[in-house]
Design a protein around this motif. Sequence first.
Motif, PDB file in Angstrom:
ATOM      1  N   ARG A 157       0.833  -1.196   0.000  1.00 64.87           N
ATOM      2  CA  ARG A 157       0.000   0.000   0.000  1.00 64.87           C
ATOM      3  C   ARG A 157       0.877   1.259   0.000  1.00 64.87           C
ATOM      4  N   ALA A 158       2.031   1.148   0.646  1.00 58.37           N
ATOM      5  CA  ALA A 158       2.954   2.285   0.674  1.00 58.37           C
ATOM      6  C   ALA A 158       3.833   2.324  -0.577  1.00 58.37           C
ATOM      7  N   GLN A 159       4.185   1.150  -1.107  1.00 56.01           N
ATOM      8  CA  GLN A 159       5.083   1.064  -2.264  1.00 56.01           C
ATOM      9  C   GLN A 159       4.457   0.140  -3.318  1.00 56.01           C
ATOM     10  N   PRO A 160       3.390   0.586  -3.956  1.00 50.02           N
ATOM     11  CA  PRO A 160       2.641  -0.317  -4.852  1.00 50.02           C
ATOM     12  C   PRO A 160       3.373  -0.703  -6.129  1.00 50.02           C
ATOM     13  N   ARG A 161       4.539  -0.105  -6.407  1.00 45.37           N
ATOM     14  CA  ARG A 161       5.268  -0.465  -7.617  1.00 45.37           C
ATOM     15  C   ARG A 161       6.458  -1.394  -7.323  1.00 45.37           C
ATOM     16  N   ASP A 162       6.464  -1.981  -6.145  1.00 48.20           N
ATOM     17  CA  ASP A 162       7.525  -2.912  -5.757  1.00 48.20           C
ATOM     18  C   ASP A 162       7.207  -4.289  -6.342  1.00 48.20           C
ATOM     19  N   PHE A 163       7.725  -4.549  -7.539  1.00 53.80           N
ATOM     20  CA  PHE A 163       7.356  -5.785  -8.243  1.00 53.80           C
ATOM     21  C   PHE A 163       7.849  -7.025  -7.495  1.00 53.80           C
ATOM     22  N   GLY A 164       8.975  -6.905  -6.770  1.00 55.93           N
ATOM     23  CA  GLY A 164       9.482  -8.043  -6.018  1.00 55.93           C
ATOM     24  C   GLY A 164       8.541  -8.467  -4.909  1.00 55.93           C
ATOM     25  N   SER A 165       7.951  -7.485  -4.230  1.00 57.32           N
ATOM     26  CA  SER A 165       7.011  -7.818  -3.158  1.00 57.32           C
ATOM     27  C   SER A 165       5.701  -8.368  -3.702  1.00 57.32           C
ATOM     28  N   TRP A 166       5.293  -7.877  -4.880  1.00 52.75           N
ATOM     29  CA  TRP A 166       4.099  -8.478  -5.491  1.00 52.75           C
ATOM     30  C   TRP A 166       4.337  -9.956  -5.796  1.00 52.75           C
ATOM     31  N   SER A 167       5.530 -10.282  -6.298  1.00 53.60           N
ATOM     32  CA  SER A 167       5.800 -11.698  -6.606  1.00 53.60           C
ATOM     33  C   SER A 167       5.850 -12.522  -5.333  1.00 53.60           C
ATOM     34  N   THR A 168       6.461 -11.960  -4.274  1.00 58.71           N
ATOM     35  CA  THR A 168       6.514 -12.686  -3.008  1.00 58.71           C
ATOM     36  C   THR A 168       5.120 -12.888  -2.423  1.00 58.71           C
ATOM     37  N   LEU A 169       4.271 -11.880  -2.555  1.00 62.14           N
ATOM     38  CA  LEU A 169       2.900 -12.014  -2.074  1.00 62.14           C
ATOM     39  C   LEU A 169       2.167 -13.122  -2.830  1.00 62.14           C
ATOM     40  N   GLY A 170       2.366 -13.169  -4.154  1.00 61.77           N
ATOM     41  CA  GLY A 170       1.722 -14.221  -4.930  1.00 61.77           C
ATOM     42  C   GLY A 170       2.141 -15.603  -4.483  1.00 61.77           C
ATOM     43  N   VAL A 171       3.433 -15.785  -4.257  1.00 63.27           N
ATOM     44  CA  VAL A 171       3.933 -17.080  -3.782  1.00 63.27           C
ATOM     45  C   VAL A 171       3.374 -17.388  -2.394  1.00 63.27           C
ATOM     46  N   ALA A 172       3.275 -16.374  -1.561  1.00 62.65           N
ATOM     47  CA  ALA A 172       2.736 -16.585  -0.215  1.00 62.65           C
ATOM     48  C   ALA A 172       1.282 -17.027  -0.259  1.00 62.65           C
ATOM     49  N   TYR A 173       0.504 -16.472  -1.194  1.00 62.79           N
ATOM     50  CA  TYR A 173      -0.882 -16.930  -1.348  1.00 62.79           C
ATOM     51  C   TYR A 173      -0.938 -18.395  -1.782  1.00 62.79           C
ATOM     52  N   VAL A 174      -0.025 -18.802  -2.661  1.00 60.33           N
ATOM     53  CA  VAL A 174       0.022 -20.212  -3.070  1.00 60.33           C
ATOM     54  C   VAL A 174       0.277 -21.087  -1.847  1.00 60.33           C
ATOM     55  N   GLU A 175       1.233 -20.681  -1.025  1.00 57.59           N
ATOM     56  CA  GLU A 175       1.554 -21.459   0.172  1.00 57.59           C
ATOM     57  C   GLU A 175       0.388 -21.447   1.158  1.00 57.59           C
ATOM     58  N   GLN A 188      -6.171 -15.153  -6.157  1.00 61.28           N
ATOM     59  CA  GLN A 188      -5.468 -13.996  -5.589  1.00 61.28           C
ATOM     60  C   GLN A 188      -3.982 -14.060  -5.915  1.00 61.28           C
ATOM     61  N   ALA A 189      -3.414 -15.258  -5.823  1.00 59.92           N
ATOM     62  CA  ALA A 189      -2.012 -15.435  -6.188  1.00 59.92           C
ATOM     63  C   ALA A 189      -1.791 -15.061  -7.648  1.00 59.92           C
ATOM     64  N   GLU A 190      -2.693 -15.501  -8.493  1.00 61.20           N
ATOM     65  CA  GLU A 190      -2.573 -15.211  -9.924  1.00 61.20           C
ATOM     66  C   GLU A 190      -2.557 -13.713 -10.184  1.00 61.20           C
ATOM     67  N   ARG A 191      -3.425 -12.973  -9.500  1.00 57.04           N
ATOM     68  CA  ARG A 191      -3.478 -11.524  -9.704  1.00 57.04           C
ATOM     69  C   ARG A 191      -2.208 -10.836  -9.209  1.00 57.04           C
ATOM     70  N   ALA A 192      -1.698 -11.275  -8.068  1.00 57.43           N
ATOM     71  CA  ALA A 192      -0.488 -10.649  -7.528  1.00 57.43           C
ATOM     72  C   ALA A 192       0.713 -10.905  -8.440  1.00 57.43           C
ATOM     73  N   LEU A 193       0.841 -12.117  -8.946  1.00 54.84           N
ATOM     74  CA  LEU A 193       1.959 -12.438  -9.834  1.00 54.84           C
ATOM     75  C   LEU A 193       1.844 -11.705 -11.162  1.00 54.84           C
ATOM     76  N   ARG A 194       0.616 -11.580 -11.664  1.00 48.42           N
ATOM     77  CA  ARG A 194       0.419 -10.834 -12.897  1.00 48.42           C
ATOM     78  C   ARG A 194       0.807  -9.365 -12.711  1.00 48.42           C
ATOM     79  N   ALA A 206       8.588 -13.612 -10.420  1.00 51.42           N
ATOM     80  CA  ALA A 206       7.159 -13.777 -10.724  1.00 51.42           C
ATOM     81  C   ALA A 206       6.924 -14.969 -11.636  1.00 51.42           C
ATOM     82  N   LEU A 207       7.820 -15.185 -12.606  1.00 55.48           N
ATOM     83  CA  LEU A 207       7.678 -16.349 -13.478  1.00 55.48           C
ATOM     84  C   LEU A 207       7.789 -17.646 -12.678  1.00 55.48           C
ATOM     85  N   ALA A 208       8.721 -17.666 -11.722  1.00 57.55           N
ATOM     86  CA  ALA A 208       8.840 -18.851 -10.860  1.00 57.55           C
ATOM     87  C   ALA A 208       7.606 -19.010  -9.985  1.00 57.55           C
ATOM     88  N   GLY A 209       7.039 -17.893  -9.547  1.00 57.60           N
ATOM     89  CA  GLY A 209       5.799 -17.955  -8.780  1.00 57.60           C
ATOM     90  C   GLY A 209       4.656 -18.504  -9.617  1.00 57.60           C
TER      91      GLY A 209
END
Length: 535
Positions: A157-175, A188-194, A206-209
Amino acid sequence: MPPRTTDSTPERRDDDRAPSTDPEPRITGEREGGAAAGAGADSGKGADSTSDARHAETGFGAEHTTPPHAPAGDDGTDQRVAAMRRAADGGRRWRALHMAGCAVLLAVAVTGGAVAFGGQDGGSGVDAVSAAGALSPGDLARGDLDAGIASLQKHLRAQPRDFGSWSTLGVAYVEQARTKGDPSRYPQAERALRRSLELEPGNDRALAGQAALAAARHDFPGALNHADRALKQNPYNERALCTRIDALVELGRYDDAAKAADTADDRRPGVPVFTRYAYVHELRGDVRTARAVLERALGSASAPADVAYVATALGQLAWNQGEYKTALGHYARALAADDAYLPALEGRARAQASSGDRAAAVTGLEQVVARFPLPGPLVALGELYEDRGADGDRAKAGDQYALVDAWTALARAGGVNADLDSAMAAADHGDKKEALRSARAEWDRRRSVHTADALAWALHVNGRDEEALPYARRATATGYRNAVFLYHRGVIERAAGDERAARTHLKAALDLNPGFSPLGAREARTALKDLEGNR
């Protein structure tokens, strides 16, 4: 128990970088690795925008605007499980109506569960993190997954252009989907990785996610494709290396999987790779190597998540060989590291049942399915009820089998291909024609020993034993020591008129793992006794 390879394994926090120059033990010898090409960055580029901020607020799922991070066993989990049980109850009372309306009921279960998981933003007690404090996959694996997700959401929410954190969030949703048995997390994981790929096209994290997400949904060709794309960007991405092995195993490409395991061991030796390397050897019948590799991995594990994962793999390997006391020891070690680790709780209950401690096994599996009503433990508990045969046990068993149908519909609503799970459960405890349809569909997608066994058994229960026999032989052709496969082959051979082969394989199943199934082992002993009497 089902195949293990698609379970997420705890990964190191430097997953997206080339390996350290510090020495680390390998499995296959001392080979030198180079620097990674295209190692991923930790954060995105550019200033925040209004549209990105809105995306951070709403991108966690269309079902709600408050991100889901409530712990397991909270009201959200209870509501989701209750919804599944209500769907199953409806199926028992009005079977025809259930078959027509199951998709609607489970859609409500998905949405209701997702809504219930939101709404408790302060529950984790985690302060907002700064731009430098975004969590990596390794951090999430070593800590509280739900609290880590909450921190990532606040950071984005503070840094919405942090692509690394979006990918980590997507992986976390998978887990989170895997550990909580909640497939509604996958969209939700799919949207975060996209979103990560929109911000930084082609980033390997993100590709690995996406590869891990595809594997979790049982889309193994897709998982292989995404893993290959990630490795083209960064040959040392651990998640992609591991998911590539998983995909090849599940597609039945065992020689390619062995080569992929060697490559992963060369580039990123560690617990995630070691466990997969061991499983590839187990599938080829090389139990000695599999055990040695897992014991080495356990000796190098320090994080509780790593210890629980590897000790559980050792427990399952021992159980498959009928070594119940050894298996219980490994499960005890896993639960000492993480007393809520679901695969260890399930494995311990199965080992207790095989050892003759049925009461403890029933209690253990009841606790597992009360929170995570997944097909494997549901069927195991139902069969224990049937085997016990006390008043009301047949109805209790039916409850568990009905919940498998409910889970299958829920999984499919989350984009999961559940045909193998459906075929395995329905062949013994459900609609036999549906079991055959599901098994054929899965065989058309992938040709593994597990899909061969499922198709052979589905053909058998539909009275097509001559057609089933080649698949039963294929299921046992790699040398994989699996008592269920041997039992299925023996029963099919007996039905096809080959009593000599039937005796051989039924005896092999019982010699290997005499407690492989409460009902199956009993039926194997009865069939073998009848065959011996006919000699």
